[in-house]
Design a protein around this motif. Structure first.
Motif, mmCIF file in Angstrom:
data_model
loop_
_atom_site.group_PDB
_atom_site.id
_atom_site.type_symbol
_atom_site.label_atom_id
_atom_site.label_comp_id
_atom_site.label_asym_id
_atom_site.label_seq_id
_atom_site.Cartn_x
_atom_site.Cartn_y
_atom_site.Cartn_z
ATOM 1 N N PRO A 30 73.814 38.540 40.526
ATOM 2 C CA PRO A 30 74.964 38.800 39.655
ATOM 3 C C PRO A 30 74.604 38.692 38.180
ATOM 4 O O PRO A 30 73.959 37.724 37.749
ATOM 5 C CB PRO A 30 75.963 37.699 40.052
ATOM 6 C CG PRO A 30 75.566 37.304 41.438
ATOM 7 C CD PRO A 30 74.068 37.440 41.472
ATOM 8 N N HIS A 31 74.980 39.698 37.398
ATOM 9 C CA HIS A 31 74.767 39.663 35.953
ATOM 10 C C HIS A 31 75.650 40.711 35.282
ATOM 11 O O HIS A 31 76.092 41.671 35.921
ATOM 12 C CB HIS A 31 73.297 39.928 35.600
ATOM 13 C CG HIS A 31 72.856 41.337 35.852
ATOM 14 N ND1 HIS A 31 72.598 41.824 37.129
ATOM 15 C CD2 HIS A 31 72.632 42.388 34.994
ATOM 16 C CE1 HIS A 31 72.221 43.091 37.045
ATOM 17 N NE2 HIS A 31 72.248 43.466 35.768
ATOM 18 N N LEU A 98 80.542 38.649 35.257
ATOM 19 C CA LEU A 98 79.302 38.469 35.998
ATOM 20 C C LEU A 98 79.346 39.158 37.360
ATOM 21 O O LEU A 98 78.317 39.607 37.873
ATOM 22 C CB LEU A 98 79.057 36.958 36.191
ATOM 23 C CG LEU A 98 77.675 36.517 36.654
ATOM 24 C CD1 LEU A 98 76.634 36.828 35.593
ATOM 25 C CD2 LEU A 98 77.687 35.027 36.967
ATOM 26 N N TYR A 99 80.549 39.247 37.954
ATOM 27 C CA TYR A 99 80.683 39.790 39.310
ATOM 28 C C TYR A 99 81.286 41.189 39.333
ATOM 29 O O TYR A 99 81.509 41.757 40.411
ATOM 30 C CB TYR A 99 81.561 38.861 40.152
ATOM 31 C CG TYR A 99 81.090 37.437 40.194
ATOM 32 C CD1 TYR A 99 79.745 37.124 40.357
ATOM 33 C CD2 TYR A 99 81.991 36.381 40.053
ATOM 34 C CE1 TYR A 99 79.304 35.812 40.378
ATOM 35 C CE2 TYR A 99 81.568 35.062 40.081
ATOM 36 C CZ TYR A 99 80.227 34.780 40.243
ATOM 37 O OH TYR A 99 79.806 33.476 40.271
ATOM 38 N N LEU A 105 80.788 48.388 42.816
ATOM 39 C CA LEU A 105 79.895 49.082 43.732
ATOM 40 C C LEU A 105 80.478 49.148 45.141
ATOM 41 O O LEU A 105 80.479 50.208 45.783
ATOM 42 C CB LEU A 105 78.520 48.404 43.755
ATOM 43 C CG LEU A 105 77.466 49.081 44.634
ATOM 44 C CD1 LEU A 105 77.279 50.535 44.225
ATOM 45 C CD2 LEU A 105 76.141 48.338 44.556
ATOM 46 N N ILE A 106 80.974 48.027 45.633
ATOM 47 C CA ILE A 106 81.544 48.028 46.984
ATOM 48 C C ILE A 106 82.846 48.827 47.008
ATOM 49 O O ILE A 106 83.116 49.575 47.958
ATOM 50 C CB ILE A 106 81.772 46.584 47.474
ATOM 51 C CG1 ILE A 106 80.410 45.876 47.621
ATOM 52 C CG2 ILE A 106 82.528 46.575 48.799
ATOM 53 C CD1 ILE A 106 80.482 44.460 48.125
ATOM 54 N N ASP A 180 80.568 34.889 44.203
ATOM 55 C CA ASP A 180 80.798 36.307 44.501
ATOM 56 C C ASP A 180 81.009 36.538 45.997
ATOM 57 O O ASP A 180 80.834 37.640 46.501
ATOM 58 C CB ASP A 180 79.618 37.158 44.013
ATOM 59 C CG ASP A 180 78.306 36.800 44.707
ATOM 60 O OD1 ASP A 180 78.237 35.713 45.322
ATOM 61 O OD2 ASP A 180 77.363 37.601 44.643
ATOM 62 N N ARG A 181 81.443 35.466 46.702
ATOM 63 C CA ARG A 181 81.665 35.592 48.139
ATOM 64 C C ARG A 181 82.978 36.325 48.419
ATOM 65 O O ARG A 181 83.952 36.191 47.689
ATOM 66 C CB ARG A 181 81.719 34.208 48.789
ATOM 67 C CG ARG A 181 80.426 33.418 48.670
ATOM 68 C CD ARG A 181 80.610 32.038 49.261
ATOM 69 N NE ARG A 181 79.461 31.180 49.001
ATOM 70 C CZ ARG A 181 79.432 29.881 49.284
ATOM 71 N NH1 ARG A 181 80.488 29.303 49.836
ATOM 72 N NH2 ARG A 181 78.361 29.164 49.010
ATOM 73 N N MET A 182 82.964 37.085 49.523
ATOM 74 C CA MET A 182 84.178 37.796 49.933
ATOM 75 C C MET A 182 85.016 36.966 50.895
ATOM 76 O O MET A 182 86.227 37.165 51.007
ATOM 77 C CB MET A 182 83.805 39.142 50.563
ATOM 78 C CG MET A 182 83.269 40.149 49.554
ATOM 79 S SD MET A 182 82.829 41.737 50.301
ATOM 80 C CE MET A 182 81.251 41.335 51.054
ATOM 81 N N THR A 183 84.375 36.043 51.615
ATOM 82 C CA THR A 183 85.091 35.112 52.494
ATOM 83 C C THR A 183 84.501 33.716 52.323
ATOM 84 O O THR A 183 83.379 33.574 51.834
ATOM 85 C CB THR A 183 84.985 35.525 53.974
ATOM 86 O OG1 THR A 183 83.613 35.439 54.398
ATOM 87 C CG2 THR A 183 85.490 36.944 54.190
ATOM 88 N N THR A 184 85.268 32.738 52.727
ATOM 89 C CA THR A 184 84.779 31.352 52.658
ATOM 90 C C THR A 184 85.497 30.531 53.712
ATOM 91 O O THR A 184 86.577 30.908 54.196
ATOM 92 C CB THR A 184 85.025 30.750 51.261
ATOM 93 O OG1 THR A 184 84.384 29.476 51.184
ATOM 94 C CG2 THR A 184 86.507 30.582 50.986
#
Length: 334
Positions: A30-31, A98-99, A105-106, A180-184
């Motif tokens: 990530p940047h 940052l994300y 993109l996704i 930058d997680r999509m689930t946790t």
């Protein structure tokens, strides 16, 4: 236009390779991309699209080459309008810069898959029911009028669509980003994060734009291969374009008028084409109507380029004039 299966395979392979470069080389770490990085990669993606167009021109002739370039330029210009919505979505969800690359993109990958389905369905409809050009043309003319009426303003707030509301209703969602997680997992229970929600927002928002852009490009070429390629190459460079012109979007004050002119022009072109291929019984007894000549691809391409040039120059001139007036007011008040 005869496109062998292996050409389709190679084209899809190139597109997947470009996506892989983005996923592995750009968003893996990530940047926030610098202006130099965004410029370099934007030029690279445009160059790939132009080289593809030259190949089409050489292999299949100038007619199809011109249709591709007209379609690509139209899709690229319409994608700039998408960026206004992307900015609103990013701001609404407070996505850390940052994300933002990963989100875009996704989201764009989702949009590419959905647009491909739209294109295949559109091609099947056109193949079996030529009268649909009347509907496409009327819809684009109506859209052009609505676009022009919106003037120089853009919505300042993002409203969640039905897809997002359903997602929130069906799945437990965290209130904040988890890197930058999509689930946790929280206390052993799986939650989706705002990161996934905003990706769905980007993808579903672009799908709404496809309702305008897909009929528009079918008005410039009925070749499914060219429609697919023009859409894919215009979407693939959208992430870089977002960071490149992020600060310039507010200065394109006349963009709505330019896009309205282009959509209206293509709408008229579609209606004329529908008249030339007319088989509707209650229109001219089902006979072709050829009193008005069809608009050629060179004329279409020239019109699009001229409108975009005038729109950009006029927008920047207006923005600079407004900025100078604002600076004068500040100096007079101080």
């Amino acid at each position: 236009m005869d496109v062998p299966v292996w050409v389709w395979i190679v084209t899809v392979g190139v597109i997947l390779a470009m996506l892989a470069v983005d996923y592995v080389g750009h968003v893996r770490t990530p940047h926030a991309p610098s202006l130099r990085e965004a410029t370099r990669w934007s030029i690279a993606y445009v160059a790939v699209a132009l080289v593809f167009g030259v190949i089409v021109w050489v292999v299949w002739g100038g007619t199809y080459g011109g249709e591709y370039f007209a379609g690509y330029i139209t899709e690229k210009s319409l994608s700039v309008d998408n960026l206004f919505v992307f900015v609103l979505i990013m701001t609404s969800f407070r996505v850390p810069r940052l994300y933002q690359q990963k989100v875009l993109l996704i989201g764009i990958t989702i949009a590419l898959v959905l647009r491909t389905i739209f294109i295949l369905l559109g091609a099947a409809v056109i193949e079996n029911w030529a009268w649909v050009f009347y509907i496409f043309g009327a819809f684009l003319i109506w859209t052009a009028v609505a676009q022009a009426r919106s003037g120089t303003g853009h919505d300042e707030e993002f409203s969640e669509n039905a897809v997002l509301r359903l997602t929130r209703r069906l799945f437990p969602t965290t209130d904040t980003f988890v890197e930058d997680r999509m689930t946790t997992k929280i206390d052993g229970k799986r939650f989706i994060t705002p990161m996934l929600i905003v990706m769905i927002a980007i993808g579903s928002a672009d799908l709404l734009f496809a309702v305008d852009s897909i009929p528009a490009i079918f008005g410039l070429t009925q070749e499914t291969y060219l429609v697919f390629a023009a859409n894919a190459f215009s979407l693939l460079g959208l992430r870089q374009l977002y960071f490149l012109i992020d600060g310039l979007l507010d200065r394109l004050v006349y963009l709505n008028y330019g896009l309205a002119a282009i959509l209206g022009f293509i709408g008229i072109k579609l209606v004329i084409h529908a008249m030339h291929t007319n088989e509707v019984p209650f229109i001219n007894g089902g006979e072709h109507i050829t009193a008005i000549p069809e608009i050629s691809t060179p004329v279409s391409l020239g019109f699009i380029l001229v409108v975009l040039t005038i729109t950009t120059v006029a927008s920047l001139a207006r923005s600079n004039a407004d900025r100078r007036r604002e600076d004068s007011r500040i100096q007079e008040g101080s």
